[in-house]
Design a protein around this motif. Structure first.
Motif, PDB file in Angstrom:
ATOM      1  N   HIS A  75       0.814  -1.211   0.000  1.00 38.43           N
ATOM      2  CA  HIS A  75       0.000   0.000   0.000  1.00 38.43           C
ATOM      3  C   HIS A  75       0.855   1.271   0.000  1.00 38.43           C
ATOM      4  O   HIS A  75       1.651   1.494   0.895  1.00 38.43           O
ATOM      5  CB  HIS A  75      -0.918  -0.005   1.225  1.00 38.43           C
ATOM      6  CG  HIS A  75      -2.140   0.837   1.053  1.00 38.43           C
ATOM      7  ND1 HIS A  75      -2.963   1.166   2.109  1.00 38.43           N
ATOM      8  CD2 HIS A  75      -2.676   1.413  -0.040  1.00 38.43           C
ATOM      9  CE1 HIS A  75      -3.962   1.908   1.668  1.00 38.43           C
ATOM     10  NE2 HIS A  75      -3.805   2.066   0.363  1.00 38.43           N
ATOM     11  N   TYR A 117     -12.373   5.203  -1.256  1.00 38.51           N
ATOM     12  CA  TYR A 117     -11.674   3.932  -1.092  1.00 38.51           C
ATOM     13  C   TYR A 117     -12.663   2.842  -1.461  1.00 38.51           C
ATOM     14  O   TYR A 117     -13.610   2.578  -0.721  1.00 38.51           O
ATOM     15  CB  TYR A 117     -11.214   3.746   0.351  1.00 38.51           C
ATOM     16  CG  TYR A 117      -9.947   4.474   0.718  1.00 38.51           C
ATOM     17  CD1 TYR A 117      -8.703   3.927   0.420  1.00 38.51           C
ATOM     18  CD2 TYR A 117      -9.993   5.701   1.375  1.00 38.51           C
ATOM     19  CE1 TYR A 117      -7.531   4.582   0.764  1.00 38.51           C
ATOM     20  CE2 TYR A 117      -8.828   6.362   1.722  1.00 38.51           C
ATOM     21  CZ  TYR A 117      -7.599   5.794   1.416  1.00 38.51           C
ATOM     22  OH  TYR A 117      -6.448   6.448   1.764  1.00 38.51           O
ATOM     23  N   THR A 120     -11.658  -1.238   0.170  1.00 41.49           N
ATOM     24  CA  THR A 120     -11.956  -1.403   1.598  1.00 41.49           C
ATOM     25  C   THR A 120     -13.373  -0.956   1.930  1.00 41.49           C
ATOM     26  O   THR A 120     -13.703  -0.723   3.090  1.00 41.49           O
ATOM     27  CB  THR A 120     -10.931  -0.649   2.452  1.00 41.49           C
ATOM     28  OG1 THR A 120     -10.802   0.691   1.986  1.00 41.49           O
ATOM     29  CG2 THR A 120      -9.578  -1.332   2.376  1.00 41.49           C
ATOM     30  N   LYS A 121     -14.194  -0.785   0.901  1.00 43.30           N
ATOM     31  CA  LYS A 121     -15.651  -0.702   1.035  1.00 43.30           C
ATOM     32  C   LYS A 121     -16.204   0.666   1.448  1.00 43.30           C
ATOM     33  O   LYS A 121     -17.122   0.760   2.245  1.00 43.30           O
ATOM     34  CB  LYS A 121     -16.176  -1.777   1.992  1.00 43.30           C
ATOM     35  CG  LYS A 121     -15.719  -3.194   1.646  1.00 43.30           C
ATOM     36  CD  LYS A 121     -16.177  -3.590   0.229  1.00 43.30           C
ATOM     37  CE  LYS A 121     -15.831  -5.032  -0.095  1.00 43.30           C
ATOM     38  NZ  LYS A 121     -14.409  -5.234  -0.421  1.00 43.30           N
ATOM     39  N   GLN A 143     -14.708   4.142   2.314  1.00 43.11           N
ATOM     40  CA  GLN A 143     -14.286   5.244   3.180  1.00 43.11           C
ATOM     41  C   GLN A 143     -13.918   6.454   2.308  1.00 43.11           C
ATOM     42  O   GLN A 143     -13.561   6.304   1.139  1.00 43.11           O
ATOM     43  CB  GLN A 143     -13.076   4.844   4.035  1.00 43.11           C
ATOM     44  CG  GLN A 143     -13.318   3.681   4.977  1.00 43.11           C
ATOM     45  CD  GLN A 143     -13.134   2.328   4.307  1.00 43.11           C
ATOM     46  OE1 GLN A 143     -12.812   2.245   3.131  1.00 43.11           O
ATOM     47  NE2 GLN A 143     -13.351   1.265   5.061  1.00 43.11           N
ATOM     48  N   SER A 168     -16.652   6.218   6.757  1.00 42.02           N
ATOM     49  CA  SER A 168     -15.723   6.758   7.744  1.00 42.02           C
ATOM     50  C   SER A 168     -15.993   8.231   8.046  1.00 42.02           C
ATOM     51  O   SER A 168     -15.281   8.838   8.843  1.00 42.02           O
ATOM     52  CB  SER A 168     -14.271   6.583   7.265  1.00 42.02           C
ATOM     53  OG  SER A 168     -14.101   7.177   5.995  1.00 42.02           O
TER      54      SER A 168
END
Length: 339
Positions: free
Chosen positions: A73, A129, A132-133, A135, A148
């Protein structure tokens, strides 16, 4: 970069892997454009490398019949830099999303541009993002509601163009995932540029941020809200190219040609090679509201290239010091034996 008449087709750059992105994701279009651009450029697959970090866009190396690195990352730019310095004859593509490239990878992004490493950076910007679903990301707008930031973000976003120009980028281009020909053209131009080349693609995430770029990508309004910059061409836009950009004082202004005393002669002509970055910066920061969003190659100038400078320095020092290997260099100074 090796440049030869192309004997390749897009199929030569496609791997046998099943493409695993959501149906309708803008990444499909980007991948298709990259395969076509690679074929147009004509660098053989075995002389090409695609390097990515982590994220939806970072799956892309699996779908290219080239050398590929799916790294960690935010570190794609760092690994791409090392790869290019060690393999100067390779054409290197780095693929990152707005999160991977500008958040955890932001430091590597700006220093890659500052050093002017000869790699092609594809920055896929969907303002979220995705992997990662859902954010919010560094490019999400103030007040953006996400998993988030359930009550809206309380911060202003990065503008990738502003960040790139602040890092002294020598090449910056932009496209939309729905503008296939322009995306392909900007990728090819990036590959022919000596130095770090950034192509920002405004890409749609159909699951977590669907329609985020509709204000400029919608077919009905796109002609009025975007301007395709082309070298040596007048900066015209609109459905009938009836509008243009003119300089008014220190600012740019959108006008209708033939009205209020403005003629075609008043409209600016695009020169991506101009040494001064003032106009390039102004063009790159237009947001599609008062002034149209600029797509195409915005800046393309020459500057010393990091990997070339490193190679030249290594050759010069090796010659002057008589180093034929790393061992020769280590043993050249004072040595002693510990018994």
């Amino acid at each position: 970069m090796e440049q030869t008449p192309s004997t390749y087709s897009p199929a030569n750059y496609k791997s046998d892997q099943n493409v695993r992105w959501c149906p309708g994701c803008g990444d499909h279009a980007v991948l298709n454009c990259l395969h076509k651009a690679m074929a147009t450029i004509g660098v053989p697959p075995h002389r090409t490398a695609v390097i990515s970090g982590i994220g939806c866009s970072s799956r892309l190396p699996y779908y290219c019949n080239t050398y590929g690195f799916h790294t960690i990352h935010g570190r794609a730019a760092a690994i791409a830099t090392g790869f290019k310095v060690a393999n100067p004859d390779m054409t290197v593509w780095q693929v990152s999303g707005d999160g991977d490239g500008l958040a955890i990878g932001g430091n590597h992004f700006i220093h890659c541009l500052r050093r002017n490493v000869d790699i092609n950076i594809l920055l896929l910007n969907n303002k979220i993002y995705g992997l990662t679903k859902g954010q919010y990301s560094p490019t999400s707008p103030r007040g953006f509601v996400s998993k988030s930031s359930p009550y809206g973000t309380t911060e202003d976003p990065f503008v990738p163009a502003e960040l790139a120009f602040g890092a002294r980028a020598t090449f910056f281009a932009r496209s939309l995932d729905v503008e296939l020909q322009i995306t392909q053209e900007t990728m090819a131009a990036a590959a022919h540029h000596r130095g770090a080349a950034v192509v920002e693609v405004l890409q749609n995430c159909v699951i977590f941020n669907n329609g985020t770029h509709n204000w400029v990508s919608d077919k009905e309004t796109r002609a009025d809200r975007t301007i395709h910059l082309m070298e040596g061409r007048k900066m015209l836009f609109g459905k009938n190219l009836e509008k243009g950009l003119v300089q008014e004082g220190f600012s740019l202004k959108a006008v209708t040609v033939g009205q209020d005393g403005y003629t075609l002669d008043d409209v600016l002509t695009h020169d991506p090679h101009s040494a001064s970055d003032i106009l390039h910066r102004q063009l790159a920061l237009m947001d599609g509201h008062d002034l149209p969003l600029a797509i195409g190659v915005i800046r393309d100038v020459e500057a010393p290239v990091y990997n070339e400078e490193v190679s030249a320095q290594v050759a010069q020092i090796s010659s002057s010091k008589g180093f034929g290997s790393l061992r020769d260099m280590i043993m050249a100074g004072e040595t002693w034996i510990v018994k």
